[in-house]
Design a protein around this motif. Structure first.
Motif, PDB file in Angstrom:
ATOM      1  N   UNK A  96       0.826  -1.205   0.000  1.00 59.26           N
ATOM      2  CA  UNK A  96       0.000   0.000   0.000  1.00 59.26           C
ATOM      3  C   UNK A  96       0.858   1.252   0.000  1.00 59.26           C
ATOM      4  N   UNK A  97       0.528   2.201  -0.881  1.00 60.65           N
ATOM      5  CA  UNK A  97       1.130   3.533  -0.882  1.00 60.65           C
ATOM      6  C   UNK A  97       0.041   4.549  -0.556  1.00 60.65           C
ATOM      7  N   UNK A  98       0.261   5.349   0.492  1.00 63.40           N
ATOM      8  CA  UNK A  98      -0.668   6.430   0.831  1.00 63.40           C
ATOM      9  C   UNK A  98      -0.033   7.731   0.353  1.00 63.40           C
ATOM     10  N   UNK A  99      -0.725   8.424  -0.548  1.00 60.94           N
ATOM     11  CA  UNK A  99      -0.170   9.595  -1.229  1.00 60.94           C
ATOM     12  C   UNK A  99      -1.104  10.782  -1.046  1.00 60.94           C
ATOM     13  N   UNK A 119      -1.304  -0.087 -13.543  1.00 55.98           N
ATOM     14  CA  UNK A 119      -1.484  -1.134 -14.560  1.00 55.98           C
ATOM     15  C   UNK A 119      -0.217  -1.979 -14.698  1.00 55.98           C
ATOM     16  N   UNK A 120       0.942  -1.358 -14.521  1.00 55.78           N
ATOM     17  CA  UNK A 120       2.204  -2.102 -14.630  1.00 55.78           C
ATOM     18  C   UNK A 120       2.509  -2.906 -13.377  1.00 55.78           C
ATOM     19  N   UNK A 121       2.031  -2.437 -12.226  1.00 58.51           N
ATOM     20  CA  UNK A 121       2.349  -3.108 -10.957  1.00 58.51           C
ATOM     21  C   UNK A 121       1.057  -3.501 -10.240  1.00 58.51           C
ATOM     22  N   UNK A 122       0.477  -4.618 -10.602  1.00 59.77           N
ATOM     23  CA  UNK A 122      -0.822  -5.015 -10.042  1.00 59.77           C
ATOM     24  C   UNK A 122      -0.788  -5.331  -8.554  1.00 59.77           C
ATOM     25  N   UNK A 123       0.406  -5.557  -7.984  1.00 52.80           N
ATOM     26  CA  UNK A 123       0.492  -5.874  -6.556  1.00 52.80           C
ATOM     27  C   UNK A 123       0.529  -4.622  -5.683  1.00 52.80           C
ATOM     28  N   UNK A 124       0.527  -3.446  -6.306  1.00 49.16           N
ATOM     29  CA  UNK A 124       0.551  -2.186  -5.552  1.00 49.16           C
ATOM     30  C   UNK A 124      -0.866  -1.665  -5.375  1.00 49.16           C
ATOM     31  N   UNK A 125      -1.181  -1.241  -4.154  1.00 44.01           N
ATOM     32  CA  UNK A 125      -2.441  -0.548  -3.874  1.00 44.01           C
ATOM     33  C   UNK A 125      -2.119   0.901  -3.544  1.00 44.01           C
ATOM     34  N   UNK A 126      -2.980   1.823  -3.977  1.00 47.14           N
ATOM     35  CA  UNK A 126      -2.742   3.255  -3.763  1.00 47.14           C
ATOM     36  C   UNK A 126      -3.958   3.894  -3.117  1.00 47.14           C
ATOM     37  N   UNK A 127      -3.686   4.671  -2.087  1.00 48.58           N
ATOM     38  CA  UNK A 127      -4.720   5.491  -1.444  1.00 48.58           C
ATOM     39  C   UNK A 127      -4.331   6.951  -1.689  1.00 48.58           C
ATOM     40  N   UNK A 276      10.082  -0.493  -2.307  1.00 46.34           N
ATOM     41  CA  UNK A 276      10.297  -0.677  -3.746  1.00 46.34           C
ATOM     42  C   UNK A 276       9.177  -0.026  -4.545  1.00 46.34           C
ATOM     43  N   UNK A 277       7.953  -0.061  -4.017  1.00 46.95           N
ATOM     44  CA  UNK A 277       6.822   0.551  -4.718  1.00 46.95           C
ATOM     45  C   UNK A 277       6.995   2.062  -4.810  1.00 46.95           C
ATOM     46  N   UNK A 278       7.424   2.695  -3.711  1.00 42.02           N
ATOM     47  CA  UNK A 278       7.606   4.145  -3.735  1.00 42.02           C
ATOM     48  C   UNK A 278       8.745   4.538  -4.668  1.00 42.02           C
ATOM     49  N   UNK A 279       9.826   3.796  -4.649  1.00 43.09           N
ATOM     50  CA  UNK A 279      10.941   4.125  -5.540  1.00 43.09           C
ATOM     51  C   UNK A 279      10.536   3.981  -7.006  1.00 43.09           C
ATOM     52  N   UNK A 280       9.761   2.954  -7.310  1.00 41.83           N
ATOM     53  CA  UNK A 280       9.308   2.775  -8.694  1.00 41.83           C
ATOM     54  C   UNK A 280       8.397   3.917  -9.119  1.00 41.83           C
ATOM     55  N   UNK A 281       7.513   4.372  -8.209  1.00 44.14           N
ATOM     56  CA  UNK A 281       6.623   5.480  -8.532  1.00 44.14           C
ATOM     57  C   UNK A 281       7.408   6.764  -8.736  1.00 44.14           C
ATOM     58  N   UNK A 282       8.387   7.022  -7.876  1.00 45.47           N
ATOM     59  CA  UNK A 282       9.202   8.227  -8.034  1.00 45.47           C
ATOM     60  C   UNK A 282       9.948   8.210  -9.365  1.00 45.47           C
ATOM     61  N   UNK A 283      10.462   7.050  -9.753  1.00 44.47           N
ATOM     62  CA  UNK A 283      11.130   6.953 -11.052  1.00 44.47           C
ATOM     63  C   UNK A 283      10.170   7.348 -12.171  1.00 44.47           C
ATOM     64  N   UNK A 284       8.922   6.900 -12.059  1.00 45.40           N
ATOM     65  CA  UNK A 284       7.908   7.250 -13.052  1.00 45.40           C
ATOM     66  C   UNK A 284       7.661   8.756 -13.090  1.00 45.40           C
ATOM     67  N   UNK A 285       7.485   9.346 -11.920  1.00 37.56           N
ATOM     68  CA  UNK A 285       7.159  10.767 -11.845  1.00 37.56           C
ATOM     69  C   UNK A 285       8.318  11.634 -12.328  1.00 37.56           C
ATOM     70  N   UNK A 286       9.542  11.240 -11.984  1.00 42.35           N
ATOM     71  CA  UNK A 286      10.700  12.035 -12.376  1.00 42.35           C
ATOM     72  C   UNK A 286      10.983  11.936 -13.879  1.00 42.35           C
ATOM     73  N   UNK A 287      10.504  10.859 -14.499  1.00 43.63           N
ATOM     74  CA  UNK A 287      10.720  10.683 -15.937  1.00 43.63           C
ATOM     75  C   UNK A 287       9.530  11.130 -16.766  1.00 43.63           C
ATOM     76  N   UNK A 288       8.501  11.678 -16.119  1.00 44.12           N
ATOM     77  CA  UNK A 288       7.253  11.990 -16.826  1.00 44.12           C
ATOM     78  C   UNK A 288       7.406  13.230 -17.688  1.00 44.12           C
TER      79      UNK A 288
END
Length: 300
Positions: A96-99, A119-127, A276-288
């Protein structure tokens, strides 16, 4: 018999001392007591000195064993932490990521990225919580906060996500009833719509102008909408006003005057950064891609 490598031998010795017995260390490590005892003997043989005094009831450290334990325990802990970090780096993002994010930037830039990320990471839940109030990441239980504007909390890790161009706007109907500002000081003669009632000192062309506010909205999108409705001038991110500027429902004021650039920043604690979920999300946001391309998603 092959001796265990140095690190595993040291780790096993530290666990014996911490658990207080060979049996307890075996249970903690999932190994038979005989294996623990054999590896301890090998370690003492390799060192050429006894480390533990064995009795039928308990174990105690020799003087050499105490000094050795004090030296190697931090080494073992550092090695275990490094191993955990490497495993975490290569773990598949999950959990779970709470944002929390400001409404305008969250709706325009963060939500679209989250949809593709999940969609890429189905095991991640986001609030996801979109609001413009300040939060305390630790007390409020958030893993990540994304905010526009100056950041004051130096204890948090921060990454700049984007530079956001600001504009001063008014509706054509407002300008029909009031003089069009020709210089920064003229703004003080116009009622303003602001997001917060303390946001009345605008930095315009190197000057600070105090504007009288008529409406405080608590939300940048509502601020834009109120300006479009002819309730006053507003100081908003360009991406929020872009569609209205193109359609003519808002007019850019003082277009040749330099305005400050606002930053969108990602904030998180060092502990949350191990995810790992937060780092992957940050990589996405920084490359957007730039924020402007999503302006149509804000209801403009």
């Amino acid at each position: 018999m092959r001796e265990p490598d140095d690190l595993s031998g040291l780790s096993m010795f530290v666990r014996i001392v911490e658990e207080g017995s060979l049996s307890a260390a075996g249970r903690a490590l999932g190994l038979p007591k005989a294996t623990i005892s054999r590896n301890l003997v090998l370690l003492e043989k390799r060192l050429g000195a006894p480390l533990l005094i064995r009795s039928t009831r308990a174990l105690s450290l020799t003087d050499t064993g105490r000094r050795f334990f004090d030296r190697v325990q931090p080494i073992v802990r550092d090695a275990q932490q490094a191993t955990a970090e490497v495993k975490s780096d290569h773990a598949s993002p999950s959990g779970l990521l709470r944002i929390t994010a400001s409404v305008a930037y969250g709706q325009a830039a963060i939500a679209p990225r989250l949809l593709s990320f999940m969609r890429r990471y189905p095991a991640v839940r986001v609030e996801l919580h979109l609001h413009d109030g300040r939060v305390n990441l630790v007390n409020d239980g958030y893993d990540l906060a994304i905010r526009m504007g100056p950041i004051k909390d130096s204890e948090l890790i921060s990454h700049k996500l984007a530079d956001i161009t600001m504009v001063i706007v008014a509706s054509p109907s407002w300008l029909e009833q009031h003089d069009v500002p020709q210089r920064p000081a003229d703004l003080a003669r116009h009622a303003a719509v602001v997001t917060r009632s303390d946001m009345i000192r605008w930095r315009v062309g190197g000057e600070t102008v105090r504007v009288p506010w008529r409406m405080s909205t608590g939300n940048m999108i509502v601020t834009r909408d109120a300006a479009r409705a002819g309730l006053g001038i507003a100081f908003v991110p360009e991406f929020l006003a872009l569609r209205d500027l193109e359609r003519g429902s808002l007019v850019r004021l003082l277009p040749d005057v330099e305005l400050p650039v606002m930053q969108a920043t990602a904030l998180y604690t060092r502990a949350a950064g191990q995810s790992a979920a937060l780092r992957a999300l940050l990589d996405d946001l920084l490359a957007s891609r730039p924020i402007e391309v999503d302006a149509a998603d804000t209801g403009c």
